[in-house]
Each structure stands twice: as structure tokens, then as C-alpha cells.
Write a protein that holds these residues in place. Structure first.
Motif, PDB file in Angstrom:
ATOM      1  N   TYR A 150       0.838  -1.206   0.000  1.00 30.09           N
ATOM      2  CA  TYR A 150       0.000   0.000   0.000  1.00 30.09           C
ATOM      3  C   TYR A 150       0.866   1.247   0.000  1.00 30.09           C
ATOM      4  CZ  TYR A 150      -3.690   3.283   1.194  1.00 30.09           C
ATOM      5  OH  TYR A 150      -4.562   4.350   1.170  1.00 30.09           O
ATOM      6  N   LEU A 151       1.934   1.214   0.767  1.00 23.88           N
ATOM      7  CA  LEU A 151       2.825   2.369   0.872  1.00 23.88           C
ATOM      8  C   LEU A 151       3.463   2.687  -0.478  1.00 23.88           C
ATOM      9  CD1 LEU A 151       5.192   2.741   3.930  1.00 23.88           C
ATOM     10  CD2 LEU A 151       5.803   3.659   1.706  1.00 23.88           C
ATOM     11  N   ILE A 152       3.996   1.670  -1.139  1.00 21.44           N
ATOM     12  CA  ILE A 152       4.642   1.873  -2.446  1.00 21.44           C
ATOM     13  C   ILE A 152       3.627   2.380  -3.469  1.00 21.44           C
ATOM     14  CG2 ILE A 152       5.768   0.721  -4.381  1.00 21.44           C
ATOM     15  CD1 ILE A 152       7.032  -1.190  -2.322  1.00 21.44           C
ATOM     16  N   ARG A 153       2.480   1.722  -3.524  1.00 20.55           N
ATOM     17  CA  ARG A 153       1.459   2.102  -4.507  1.00 20.55           C
ATOM     18  C   ARG A 153       0.990   3.545  -4.282  1.00 20.55           C
ATOM     19  NH1 ARG A 153      -1.745  -1.815  -3.572  1.00 20.55           N
ATOM     20  NH2 ARG A 153      -0.931  -3.224  -5.176  1.00 20.55           N
ATOM     21  N   THR A 154       0.827   3.920  -3.024  1.00 20.47           N
ATOM     22  CA  THR A 154       0.380   5.271  -2.710  1.00 20.47           C
ATOM     23  C   THR A 154       1.430   6.296  -3.093  1.00 20.47           C
ATOM     24  OG1 THR A 154      -0.958   4.431  -0.872  1.00 20.47           O
ATOM     25  CG2 THR A 154      -0.446   6.780  -0.863  1.00 20.47           C
ATOM     26  N   ARG A 155       2.688   5.992  -2.823  1.00 22.40           N
ATOM     27  CA  ARG A 155       3.771   6.917  -3.178  1.00 22.40           C
ATOM     28  C   ARG A 155       3.817   7.147  -4.689  1.00 22.40           C
ATOM     29  NH1 ARG A 155       8.761   9.187  -0.643  1.00 22.40           N
ATOM     30  NH2 ARG A 155       9.489  10.528  -2.312  1.00 22.40           N
ATOM     31  N   LEU A 156       3.660   6.067  -5.449  1.00 21.80           N
ATOM     32  CA  LEU A 156       3.785   6.170  -6.899  1.00 21.80           C
ATOM     33  C   LEU A 156       2.560   6.793  -7.559  1.00 21.80           C
ATOM     34  CD1 LEU A 156       5.553   2.779  -7.694  1.00 21.80           C
ATOM     35  CD2 LEU A 156       6.550   5.080  -7.741  1.00 21.80           C
ATOM     36  N   THR A 157       1.417   6.733  -6.901  1.00 24.49           N
ATOM     37  CA  THR A 157       0.206   7.280  -7.510  1.00 24.49           C
ATOM     38  C   THR A 157      -0.213   8.627  -6.932  1.00 24.49           C
ATOM     39  OG1 THR A 157      -1.201   6.027  -5.958  1.00 24.49           O
ATOM     40  CG2 THR A 157      -0.683   4.994  -8.086  1.00 24.49           C
ATOM     41  N   GLY A 158       0.118   8.869  -5.667  1.00 29.78           N
ATOM     42  CA  GLY A 158      -0.354  10.094  -5.032  1.00 29.78           C
ATOM     43  C   GLY A 158       0.711  10.964  -4.416  1.00 29.78           C
ATOM     44  N   ALA A 217       0.592  11.654   0.428  1.00 30.59           N
ATOM     45  CA  ALA A 217      -0.620  10.840   0.489  1.00 30.59           C
ATOM     46  C   ALA A 217      -0.450   9.587   1.349  1.00 30.59           C
ATOM     47  CB  ALA A 217      -1.051  10.439  -0.924  1.00 30.59           C
ATOM     48  N   ILE A 218       0.781   9.272   1.730  1.00 32.74           N
ATOM     49  CA  ILE A 218       1.022   8.082   2.551  1.00 32.74           C
ATOM     50  C   ILE A 218       0.521   8.330   3.971  1.00 32.74           C
ATOM     51  CG2 ILE A 218       2.800   6.626   3.591  1.00 32.74           C
ATOM     52  CD1 ILE A 218       4.527   7.164   1.128  1.00 32.74           C
ATOM     53  N   PRO A 219      -0.342   7.473   4.505  1.00 31.91           N
ATOM     54  CA  PRO A 219      -0.803   7.658   5.889  1.00 31.91           C
ATOM     55  C   PRO A 219       0.363   7.512   6.862  1.00 31.91           C
ATOM     56  CG  PRO A 219      -2.182   6.073   4.700  1.00 31.91           C
ATOM     57  CD  PRO A 219      -0.979   6.304   3.853  1.00 31.91           C
ATOM     58  N   VAL A 220       0.471   8.423   7.796  1.00 35.58           N
ATOM     59  CA  VAL A 220       1.525   8.344   8.799  1.00 35.58           C
ATOM     60  C   VAL A 220       1.452   7.016   9.538  1.00 35.58           C
ATOM     61  CG1 VAL A 220       2.342   9.337  10.967  1.00 35.58           C
ATOM     62  CG2 VAL A 220       1.730  10.834   9.075  1.00 35.58           C
ATOM     63  N   GLU A 221       0.227   6.522   9.761  1.00 34.33           N
ATOM     64  CA  GLU A 221       0.058   5.271  10.500  1.00 34.33           C
ATOM     65  C   GLU A 221       0.730   4.095   9.784  1.00 34.33           C
ATOM     66  OE1 GLU A 221      -3.066   8.149  11.551  1.00 34.33           O
ATOM     67  OE2 GLU A 221      -2.359   7.315   9.643  1.00 34.33           O
ATOM     68  N   ALA A 222       0.795   4.136   8.460  1.00 30.55           N
ATOM     69  CA  ALA A 222       1.462   3.064   7.718  1.00 30.55           C
ATOM     70  C   ALA A 222       2.956   3.056   8.022  1.00 30.55           C
ATOM     71  CB  ALA A 222       1.222   3.237   6.216  1.00 30.55           C
ATOM     72  N   GLY A 251      11.117  11.505   2.991  1.00 27.04           N
ATOM     73  CA  GLY A 251      10.647  12.846   2.650  1.00 27.04           C
ATOM     74  C   GLY A 251       9.244  13.167   3.107  1.00 27.04           C
ATOM     75  N   HIS A 252       8.631  12.268   3.879  1.00 21.20           N
ATOM     76  CA  HIS A 252       7.265  12.534   4.346  1.00 21.20           C
ATOM     77  C   HIS A 252       7.265  13.757   5.259  1.00 21.20           C
ATOM     78  CE1 HIS A 252       3.269  11.993   6.051  1.00 21.20           C
ATOM     79  NE2 HIS A 252       3.034  11.059   5.138  1.00 21.20           N
ATOM     80  N   PRO A 253       6.331  14.679   5.073  1.00 19.05           N
ATOM     81  CA  PRO A 253       6.343  15.909   5.869  1.00 19.05           C
ATOM     82  C   PRO A 253       6.001  15.711   7.346  1.00 19.05           C
ATOM     83  CG  PRO A 253       4.371  15.819   4.490  1.00 19.05           C
ATOM     84  CD  PRO A 253       5.255  14.692   4.051  1.00 19.05           C
ATOM     85  N   ASP A 254       5.337  14.600   7.685  1.00 21.15           N
ATOM     86  CA  ASP A 254       4.891  14.399   9.065  1.00 21.15           C
ATOM     87  C   ASP A 254       5.522  13.193   9.749  1.00 21.15           C
ATOM     88  OD1 ASP A 254       3.046  16.592   8.918  1.00 21.15           O
ATOM     89  OD2 ASP A 254       1.735  15.313   7.714  1.00 21.15           O
ATOM     90  N   HIS A 255       6.508  12.600   9.100  1.00 20.23           N
ATOM     91  CA  HIS A 255       7.177  11.436   9.701  1.00 20.23           C
ATOM     92  C   HIS A 255       8.582  11.364   9.113  1.00 20.23           C
ATOM     93  CE1 HIS A 255       7.330   7.306  11.464  1.00 20.23           C
ATOM     94  NE2 HIS A 255       8.188   7.112  10.469  1.00 20.23           N
ATOM     95  N   SER A 256       9.591  11.568   9.939  1.00 22.71           N
ATOM     96  CA  SER A 256      10.970  11.572   9.452  1.00 22.71           C
ATOM     97  C   SER A 256      11.518  10.156   9.392  1.00 22.71           C
ATOM     98  CB  SER A 256      11.863  12.436  10.351  1.00 22.71           C
ATOM     99  OG  SER A 256      13.203  12.350   9.904  1.00 22.71           O
ATOM    100  N   VAL A 257      11.517   9.593   8.209  1.00 18.06           N
ATOM    101  CA  VAL A 257      12.071   8.259   8.011  1.00 18.06           C
ATOM    102  C   VAL A 257      13.545   8.227   8.409  1.00 18.06           C
ATOM    103  CG1 VAL A 257      12.758   6.614   6.208  1.00 18.06           C
ATOM    104  CG2 VAL A 257      10.427   7.519   6.254  1.00 18.06           C
TER     105      VAL A 257
END
Length: 331
Positions: free
Chosen positions: A153-161, A165-170, A200-206
Motif C-alpha cells: 500500500y505504501l509503495i502504490r500510494t507513493r507512486l500514484t499520489g 498521500a502516505i498515511p503516517v500510520e502506515a 521525505g514525508h512531511p509528518d514522519h521523518s524516516v
């Protein structure tokens, strides 16, 4: 939002906990088993009998989901856990566990991915809340299948949105799996590699989270960094530079008849395959994301040069050939 049982009035935080609770007034049709309802439940079943019963019910529930019963998949995950638990109880060598795990790992993760594509993140969120990797001392046995679906889900969301668009919870879930997994939880460790797609997520620093666990979990962090390059190679090189330059990252890998390798040097293994044609990371299992999206990758020359500069700056080129390539950085 609380969810209340219409039959007994008990309140639950998630829909999954509502669906799976043991209601004293009525039993959900989705929970009915394939056994004779007129027979009392066995209280002295052997581990083998428990395993066989759970496997049979798991097959039934997966078929129900395929026929359109979405709730059946929630129960299927529970039965998968029960079957694995019974297999461990039956055989401490792990043979029975593997007999159950490997055939159903792909099926369950694939169905969870199918449900997520049809019903959105809310479905997976419900599942991960019901099988929280932080509650017990050990991960739920079904964690690899759930993490696999979350990674897809994470990969698909990154590539499409895009990353926003990735939920922080994921991201929090995959990181929690990595933090709480034992050294023996190899498959769970592998399934968190897709966490890198959140770079690069704005609300979760990988990067911050990878830094926090690199000294304890370098074998998972390095392949996660590999994924970051496919998500955003410019953010990835920033992350790699930060971690490799951080001299507080301690730890070494013992090697037979060779000098021990520092964790910082080991992290450079993540770029090994970036210039190999038609190579793609193998996680999540059973998911060819590059084929689904006809994805192509070409390492930017400036990023390549920054990697080369990093290797030379840190002195990790000392044992490499003069004309070294990225393949020479492989471990």
C-alpha cells in the motif's frame, strides 16, 4: 470513534475488535465455523487437531472473502494466527509452523492487499490496530503478512499520489515492527524494507527513525535505504550521507579471515545494485511493483558522484580497486 455492538452494547475502539469480540448474546455469521453447530466445542483438542481445524477454517474464510464477504478476511487473519500458534505448540522444531506459514503467507497478504485496493487504507488500519506489534513481548505471528500488505500500500500510494498521500500510520506501523521484532523474526524484518518509500514525508521523518535503530538493526536499515533511492534518489543520498558520516553509529560485523566491517561501511551496500539493469529490490514479497507501474530507474550523475565522494571522504575506498564500481561496495 467508538463502535458499539448492537447485541451486547459493548463499545470498541476499532471495527475489527467489534467484529471479533466474543459476544455472549449472538455469534456473527461470519464467525461460524465449518464444524457441526450441534456439536459442543472441544476443550481437549490436541495441538495437531487445533492446527488442522484452524487451517480448514482459514481456507473457508479466504473463500468467503473471494466471494464478497469482506468481514471474513478479518477472521481469516485471526485463524491464521491461531493455526500458526497451534503449529508452534505442536512442534517446537518449527517444521509444522513452516508448513502453515509459507503456503498461507502469500495468500493472506495478497487478500489483504486486494482488500486495501478495494476499500482503502481504513481496512488495513483496522487490521493493524487489531494485531498491534507493540502490545505483547513478541510480534503477532501474522505480522509478516500484514506488513507485506502495508508495504504494498505504501509503495502504490507513493507512486500514484506522492509522499504526502502516505498515511503516517502506515509508516509508524512498519517502524514499530522493526523496533519490536526479535533477531529471529527474519521475515518480519524483511517486510519492513518498504518503509524506505516514506522518505521525505512531511509528518514522519524516516531518516530520524532509521538513525534511531541503525546500531541495533543495521541489517534491516541498509536494504530500507536501498528502497529510498527508488522512491526519491535525491532525498536518499541526503539520508545516506547523514548516516555514513555519523561517527556515533557504532558496531562492527565480524568476518572470517577478514577485518571486521563497520556498520557505516556496511550501509554503503545499499547502492550495490543501483547501476545494474533490470534489478529491483525483492521486498515486499510476491509484489512486482515495478511491473505494475512500468517503473524505470536511472541513477542521476550528480547522485552517483555524491556517492563516490562519500566513499572517498570516509576512507572506505581504501580496500577497493582503483577503478571501483558500485558492485565493489556490495557485502
Amino acid at each position: 470513534m467508538a463502535h458499539e455492538c448492537d447485541d451486547c452494547g459493548e463499545s470498541f475502539e476499532t471495527l475489527t475488535r467489534l467484529r471479533l469480540h466474543d459476544c455472549g448474546d449472538v455469534q456473527s455469521d461470519s464467525l461460524s465455523t465449518a464444524t457441526n453447530p450441534n456439536e459442543p466445542p472441544s476443550t481437549d483438542s490436541s495441538p495437531a487437531e487445533k492446527r488442522n481445524a484452524s487451517v480448514a477454517e482459514l481456507d473457508t474464510l479466504l473463500d468467503r472473502f473471494s466471494d464478497g464477504d469482506v468481514d471474513a478476511l478479518h477472521y481469516a487473519v485471526v485463524e491464521f494466527e491461531s493455526a500458526l500458534s497451534a503449529a508452534l505448540e505442536e512442534d517446537s522444531s518449527g517444521d509444522k509452523f513452516r508448513d502453515v506459514f509459507w503456503p498461507y503467507y502469500e495468500r493472506v497478504s495478497g487478500k489483504l492487499d486486494e482488500a486495501a485496493r478495494a476499500h482503502g487504507w481504513a481496512f488495513l488500519e483496522d487490521v493493524i490496530e487489531a494485531h498491534d506489534p507493540t502490545v505483547e513481548d513478541e510480534l503477532p505471528l501474522v505480522t509478516p503478512a500484514i506488513a507485506n500488505a502495508v508495504g504494498r500500500y505504501l509503495i502504490r500510494t507513493r507512486l500514484t499520489g506522492g509522499v504526502e498521500a502516505i498515511p503516517v500510520e502506515a509508516l509508524e506501523y512498519l517502524d514499530a515492527v522493526a523496533v519490536n521484532a526479535d533477531d529471529s523474526d527474519d521475515v518480519a524484518h524483511e517486510e519492513v524494507h518498504a518503509y524506505g518509500w516514506g522518505i521525505g514525508h512531511p509528518d514522519h521523518s524516516v531518516v530520524d527513525h532509521l538513525r534511531a535503530r541503525v546500531s541495533e538493526d543495521v541489517f534491516s536499515v541498509s536494504p530500507t535505504l536501498e528502497h529510498t533511492f527508488y522512491a526519491d534518489q535525491y532525498a536518499a543520498i541526503d539520508a545516506l550521507e547523514r548516516l555514513v558520516r555519523d561517527k556515533s553509529v557504532d558496531g562492527t560485523l565480524p568476518r572470517v579471515n577478514r577485518e571486521n566491517m563497520s556498520y557505516r561501511r556496511y550501509l554503503l551496500d545499499c547502492v550495490y545494485s543501483l547501476k545494474i539493469d533490470d534489478y529491483w529490490p525483492g521486498m515486499p514479497r510476491y509484489y512486482d511493483w515495478h511491473e505494475e507501474f512500468d517503473y524505470t530507474f536511472e541513477l542521476d550523475e550528480t547522485v552517483e558522484q555524491r556517492i563516490r565522494d562519500l566513499v572517498e571522504e570516509t576512507g572506505f575506498d581504501a580496500n577497493l580497486p582503483n577503478d571501483w564500481t558500485f558492485r565493489d561496495l556490495g557485502v
